[in-house]
Design a protein around this motif. Structure first.
Motif, PDB file in Angstrom:
ATOM      1  N   THR A   5       0.819  -1.213   0.000  1.00  0.00           N
ATOM      2  CA  THR A   5       0.000   0.000   0.000  1.00  0.00           C
ATOM      3  C   THR A   5       0.855   1.265   0.000  1.00  0.00           C
ATOM      4  OG1 THR A   5      -0.183  -0.119   2.424  1.00  0.00           O
ATOM      5  CG2 THR A   5      -1.924  -1.171   1.134  1.00  0.00           C
ATOM      6  N   ASP A   6       2.008   1.203   0.668  1.00  0.00           N
ATOM      7  CA  ASP A   6       2.914   2.362   0.638  1.00  0.00           C
ATOM      8  C   ASP A   6       3.406   2.623  -0.777  1.00  0.00           C
ATOM      9  OD1 ASP A   6       2.631   2.736   3.330  1.00  0.00           O
ATOM     10  OD2 ASP A   6       4.493   1.732   3.890  1.00  0.00           O
ATOM     11  N   GLU A   7       3.759   1.554  -1.491  1.00  0.00           N
ATOM     12  CA  GLU A   7       4.223   1.701  -2.875  1.00  0.00           C
ATOM     13  C   GLU A   7       3.095   2.223  -3.766  1.00  0.00           C
ATOM     14  OE1 GLU A   7       6.792   1.431  -6.244  1.00  0.00           O
ATOM     15  OE2 GLU A   7       7.082   1.609  -4.068  1.00  0.00           O
ATOM     16  N   PHE A   8       1.868   1.708  -3.547  1.00  0.00           N
ATOM     17  CA  PHE A   8       0.716   2.168  -4.314  1.00  0.00           C
ATOM     18  C   PHE A   8       0.470   3.657  -4.057  1.00  0.00           C
ATOM     19  CE2 PHE A   8      -3.815   2.978  -4.833  1.00  0.00           C
ATOM     20  CZ  PHE A   8      -4.078   2.407  -6.064  1.00  0.00           C
ATOM     21  N   THR A  63       0.486   6.526  -6.972  1.00  0.00           N
ATOM     22  CA  THR A  63      -0.805   7.084  -7.389  1.00  0.00           C
ATOM     23  C   THR A  63      -1.250   8.292  -6.566  1.00  0.00           C
ATOM     24  OG1 THR A  63      -2.066   5.639  -5.899  1.00  0.00           O
ATOM     25  CG2 THR A  63      -1.541   4.780  -8.094  1.00  0.00           C
ATOM     26  N   GLY A  64      -0.661   8.477  -5.397  1.00  0.00           N
ATOM     27  CA  GLY A  64      -1.129   9.523  -4.509  1.00  0.00           C
ATOM     28  C   GLY A  64      -2.367   9.131  -3.720  1.00  0.00           C
ATOM     29  N   VAL A  65      -2.863   7.914  -3.910  1.00  0.00           N
ATOM     30  CA  VAL A  65      -4.056   7.427  -3.211  1.00  0.00           C
ATOM     31  C   VAL A  65      -3.605   6.486  -2.100  1.00  0.00           C
ATOM     32  CG1 VAL A  65      -6.200   6.123  -3.405  1.00  0.00           C
ATOM     33  CG2 VAL A  65      -5.467   7.618  -5.282  1.00  0.00           C
ATOM     34  N   ALA A  82      -7.453   1.779 -13.476  1.00  0.00           N
ATOM     35  CA  ALA A  82      -8.722   2.159 -12.847  1.00  0.00           C
ATOM     36  C   ALA A  82      -8.921   3.660 -12.703  1.00  0.00           C
ATOM     37  CB  ALA A  82      -8.828   1.503 -11.464  1.00  0.00           C
ATOM     38  N   GLN A  83      -7.834   4.407 -12.540  1.00  0.00           N
ATOM     39  CA  GLN A  83      -7.939   5.851 -12.270  1.00  0.00           C
ATOM     40  C   GLN A  83      -8.826   6.092 -11.034  1.00  0.00           C
ATOM     41  OE1 GLN A  83      -9.215   7.908 -15.817  1.00  0.00           O
ATOM     42  NE2 GLN A  83      -7.554   7.048 -17.079  1.00  0.00           N
ATOM     43  N   ALA A  84      -8.601   5.293 -10.000  1.00  0.00           N
ATOM     44  CA  ALA A  84      -9.440   5.377  -8.804  1.00  0.00           C
ATOM     45  C   ALA A  84      -8.952   6.481  -7.889  1.00  0.00           C
ATOM     46  CB  ALA A  84      -9.415   4.034  -8.065  1.00  0.00           C
TER      47      ALA A  84
END
Length: 368
Positions: free
Chosen positions: A251-254, A258-260, A295-297
């Motif tokens: 999740t840290d890498e994500f 992505t900034g999310v 996804a561009q979530a």
């Protein structure tokens, strides 16, 4: 004398005075003990060695070997060393209690005999001997059980090692298959772009150039995907960390890419099988990668929980979504399904265009 009194213990009496020998033999036999009697130390040593009794009543003052010497030799012989010895001594005789205990005696009885005292001291030593034998038997059983347990644990460790090796091989084969599928798709698209560029090369140079640029971009993306997949094959998924810590790294890498920041709710037991830990990690890894790419979530939620019936995993985003029935081989969905099926679990993927995506997996607590 009833049956409950029979065979209460085997007693060897050693006394050179026949009246004492007969008296003790008679009263102990009447109480249900098996009794043998000898009149000197040499015969006592031979009888105790040939058929070790449960208890020896040993006179101190005898011709030839005295009681102290007989007891010393009994204790020096491994075959007779555990037999308890009660010394017999008249009140008028010199009796060295310290010496009696130092050579291995456990008690003494004085003459003339008091029947209640004889019975009490004899039964005390026989009971003590029976308890020691029971304790030795229990210790032997415990030692045997410990050996069997250690053997079973070693077999379990070897089995777990083989399972982990098989799981690793299956994981590598699965990733290799994903590489093959995705690479084949990318190479077909790349070939189409190159053919289109060649066809337009002499007619429309600008369009040809655009196709070449698209082909170059496809090639770069394909090379990056192959490198990422090869890294997955080479590395251990959790790298020795706990599942919760490994998910935190994902999740840290994500978040960095992505900034999310995914919202995580994790409540699992720490002793899940390695196969389940690996499957959960890979599903989240593939799911977050897909969200990152397609996804561009703006919101991502991860829920992982142990229940009485198993382990539940949910990954949900609010991104573009897709038609699940049209993408059964894409987005790593087949790999997810294979991982869950291999562990007798259940996988559900719910998504529609512009409605985000929900991935839910349930694993039994103990994987078959």
């Amino acid at each position: 004398m009833n049956n409950s009194q029979l065979h209460k213990g085997d007693i060897l009496i050693v006394d050179d005075t026949l009246d004492n020998l007969r008296l003790l033999s008679n009263i102990l036999t009447e109480q249900g003990y098996e009794v043998r009697g000898v009149t000197n130390g040499s015969m006592a040593l031979m009888g105790a060695t040939a058929q070790p009794p449960d208890l020896i009543l040993l006179d101190i003052n005898m011709p030839g070997l005295n009681g102290y010497e007989v007891c010393q030799q009994l204790k020096a012989n491994a075959q007779t060393s555990e037999i308890p010895v009660i010394f017999l001594s008249a009140l008028t005789e010199a009796f060295d209690k310290v010496k009696a205990f130092s050579v291995g005696g456990v008690d003494y009885i004085t003459k003339p005999f008091q029947l209640e005292e004889v019975f009490a001291r004899v039964e005390t030593q026989l009971t003590s001997r029976r308890l020691r034998e029971q304790l030795q038997l229990q210790n032997s059983r415990l030692q045997l059980a410990e050996k069997e347990l250690l053997k079973a644990l070693e077999q379990e460790r070897e089995l777990n090692q083989r399972i982990q090796e098989m799981t690793a091989v299956e994981e590598r084969n699965r990733i290799a298959r994903d590489i093959h599928d995705s690479l084949g798709h990318s190479l077909v698209a790349l070939n189409i772009q190159i053919e289109a560029a060649l066809a337009l090369w002499h007619e429309d140079l600008d369009k040809a150039h655009a196709f070449v640029l698209e082909a170059k971009q496809l090639g770069s993306e394909t090379l990056k995907a192959v490198r990422e997949s090869v890294t997955l094959i080479r590395s251990e998924p959790l790298q020795g960390h706990s599942l919760e810590r490994a998910i935190a790294s994902l999740t840290d890498e994500f978040h960095r890419l992505t900034g999310v920041k995914p919202e995580c709710h994790i409540d699992v037991t720490p002793n899940l099988p390695d196969s389940i830990n690996t499957a959960i990690y890979r599903i989240l890894q593939e799911g977050l990668t897909n969200i990152c790419k397609y996804a561009q979530a703006s919101a991502v939620q991860i829920q992982l929980q142990s229940t009485a019936s198993g382990v539940f995993l949910m990954l949900q985003d609010n991104g573009k979504g897709f038609q699940v029935e049209r993408n059964t081989k894409g987005f790593g969905l087949r790999g997810m399904q294979e991982r869950v099926t291999a562990l007798n679990g259940q996988l559900e993927i719910v998504s529609e265009p512009n409605t985000g995506c929900l991935i839910a997996a349930k694993f039994p607590t103990i994987a078959d």
